[in-house]
Design a protein around this motif. Structure first.
Motif, PDB file in Angstrom:
ATOM      1  N   UNK A  17      51.280  44.918  30.626  1.00  0.00           N
ATOM      2  CA  UNK A  17      50.183  44.144  30.059  1.00  0.00           C
ATOM      3  C   UNK A  17      49.265  43.501  31.072  1.00  0.00           C
ATOM      4  N   UNK A  18      49.826  42.779  32.036  1.00  0.00           N
ATOM      5  CA  UNK A  18      49.005  42.091  33.025  1.00  0.00           C
ATOM      6  C   UNK A  18      48.246  43.075  33.922  1.00  0.00           C
ATOM      7  N   UNK A  19      48.903  44.097  34.481  1.00  0.00           N
ATOM      8  CA  UNK A  19      48.149  45.045  35.313  1.00  0.00           C
ATOM      9  C   UNK A  19      47.027  45.745  34.538  1.00  0.00           C
ATOM     10  N   UNK A  20      47.286  46.084  33.288  1.00  0.00           N
ATOM     11  CA  UNK A  20      46.245  46.720  32.472  1.00  0.00           C
ATOM     12  C   UNK A  20      45.085  45.771  32.209  1.00  0.00           C
ATOM     13  N   UNK A  21      45.406  44.506  31.931  1.00  0.00           N
ATOM     14  CA  UNK A  21      44.357  43.524  31.674  1.00  0.00           C
ATOM     15  C   UNK A  21      43.488  43.327  32.914  1.00  0.00           C
ATOM     16  N   UNK A  22      44.107  43.211  34.077  1.00  0.00           N
ATOM     17  CA  UNK A  22      43.356  43.032  35.318  1.00  0.00           C
ATOM     18  C   UNK A  22      42.493  44.257  35.598  1.00  0.00           C
ATOM     19  N   UNK A  23      43.052  45.453  35.432  1.00  0.00           N
ATOM     20  CA  UNK A  23      42.290  46.671  35.696  1.00  0.00           C
ATOM     21  C   UNK A  23      41.099  46.796  34.750  1.00  0.00           C
ATOM     22  N   UNK A  24      41.284  46.499  33.480  1.00  0.00           N
ATOM     23  CA  UNK A  24      40.183  46.562  32.514  1.00  0.00           C
ATOM     24  C   UNK A  24      39.108  45.532  32.833  1.00  0.00           C
ATOM     25  N   UNK A  25      39.530  44.358  33.301  1.00  0.00           N
ATOM     26  CA  UNK A  25      38.576  43.312  33.673  1.00  0.00           C
ATOM     27  C   UNK A  25      37.714  43.778  34.845  1.00  0.00           C
ATOM     28  N   UNK A  26      38.361  44.383  35.849  1.00  0.00           N
ATOM     29  CA  UNK A  26      37.628  44.882  37.012  1.00  0.00           C
ATOM     30  C   UNK A  26      36.736  46.064  36.635  1.00  0.00           C
ATOM     31  N   UNK A  27      37.222  46.936  35.750  1.00  0.00           N
ATOM     32  CA  UNK A  27      36.428  48.075  35.288  1.00  0.00           C
ATOM     33  C   UNK A  27      35.163  47.623  34.568  1.00  0.00           C
ATOM     34  N   UNK A  28      35.232  46.457  33.927  1.00  0.00           N
ATOM     35  CA  UNK A  28      34.066  45.917  33.220  1.00  0.00           C
ATOM     36  C   UNK A  28      33.053  45.309  34.194  1.00  0.00           C
ATOM     37  N   UNK A  29      33.413  45.262  35.498  1.00  0.00           N
ATOM     38  CA  UNK A  29      32.473  44.789  36.505  1.00  0.00           C
ATOM     39  C   UNK A  29      32.561  43.310  36.831  1.00  0.00           C
ATOM     40  N   UNK A  30      33.602  42.646  36.332  1.00  0.00           N
ATOM     41  CA  UNK A  30      33.761  41.220  36.595  1.00  0.00           C
ATOM     42  C   UNK A  30      34.472  40.982  37.916  1.00  0.00           C
ATOM     43  N   UNK A  31      34.367  39.745  38.412  1.00  0.00           N
ATOM     44  CA  UNK A  31      35.102  39.363  39.616  1.00  0.00           C
ATOM     45  C   UNK A  31      36.600  39.353  39.320  1.00  0.00           C
ATOM     46  N   UNK A  32      37.400  39.425  40.377  1.00  0.00           N
ATOM     47  CA  UNK A  32      38.856  39.502  40.232  1.00  0.00           C
ATOM     48  C   UNK A  32      39.432  38.260  39.558  1.00  0.00           C
ATOM     49  N   UNK A  33      40.382  38.456  38.640  1.00  0.00           N
ATOM     50  CA  UNK A  33      41.075  37.330  38.020  1.00  0.00           C
ATOM     51  C   UNK A  33      41.922  36.590  39.049  1.00  0.00           C
ATOM     52  N   UNK A  34      42.191  35.322  38.773  1.00  0.00           N
ATOM     53  CA  UNK A  34      43.006  34.500  39.664  1.00  0.00           C
ATOM     54  C   UNK A  34      44.205  34.000  38.862  1.00  0.00           C
ATOM     55  N   UNK A  35      45.397  34.329  39.339  1.00  0.00           N
ATOM     56  CA  UNK A  35      46.631  33.899  38.690  1.00  0.00           C
ATOM     57  C   UNK A  35      47.228  32.752  39.486  1.00  0.00           C
ATOM     58  N   UNK A  36      47.540  31.666  38.795  1.00  0.00           N
ATOM     59  CA  UNK A  36      48.196  30.545  39.469  1.00  0.00           C
ATOM     60  C   UNK A  36      49.465  30.196  38.706  1.00  0.00           C
ATOM     61  N   UNK A  37      50.480  29.808  39.452  1.00  0.00           N
ATOM     62  CA  UNK A  37      51.761  29.432  38.864  1.00  0.00           C
ATOM     63  C   UNK A  37      52.120  28.030  39.313  1.00  0.00           C
ATOM     64  N   UNK A  38      52.686  27.293  38.390  1.00  0.00           N
ATOM     65  CA  UNK A  38      53.081  25.921  38.649  1.00  0.00           C
ATOM     66  C   UNK A  38      54.558  25.788  38.291  1.00  0.00           C
ATOM     67  N   UNK A  39      55.303  25.034  39.083  1.00  0.00           N
ATOM     68  CA  UNK A  39      56.748  24.940  38.873  1.00  0.00           C
ATOM     69  C   UNK A  39      57.136  23.814  37.918  1.00  0.00           C
ATOM     70  N   UNK A  40      56.551  22.630  38.095  1.00  0.00           N
ATOM     71  CA  UNK A  40      56.962  21.508  37.267  1.00  0.00           C
ATOM     72  C   UNK A  40      55.758  20.820  36.656  1.00  0.00           C
ATOM     73  N   UNK A  41      55.429  21.027  35.407  1.00  0.00           N
ATOM     74  CA  UNK A  41      56.111  21.863  34.434  1.00  0.00           C
ATOM     75  C   UNK A  41      55.821  23.343  34.681  1.00  0.00           C
ATOM     76  N   UNK A  42      56.706  24.204  34.194  1.00  0.00           N
ATOM     77  CA  UNK A  42      56.533  25.635  34.382  1.00  0.00           C
ATOM     78  C   UNK A  42      55.296  26.096  33.630  1.00  0.00           C
TER      79      UNK A  42
END
Length: 65
Positions: A17-42
């Protein structure tokens, strides 16, 4: 993310799901998505910029069967 979708019975748990979503976003000509993760809270956040990329060009993905 997969756990969240499985709780509401959405998705196929294939892990693509995530790789497909990122690839489709880039194919549409948009800038790269940014994924951020936080530990507390998850928490995981994906930022999808609506701006078009300055090097926007149609990308084709090779599909292997």
């Amino acid at each position: 993310m997969m756990k969240m979708f499985s709780l509401v019975y959405v998705g196929e748990c294939a892990g693509s799901g995530m790789p497909n979503m990122v690839q489709n976003w880039l194919d549409a000509g948009h800038k790269s998505p940014v994924l951020s993760e936080q530990v507390n809270p998850e928490r995981s956040t994906i930022f999808l910029p609506l701006e078009k990329s300055s090097t926007s060009r149609k990308r084709r993905r090779k599909v292997a069967f």
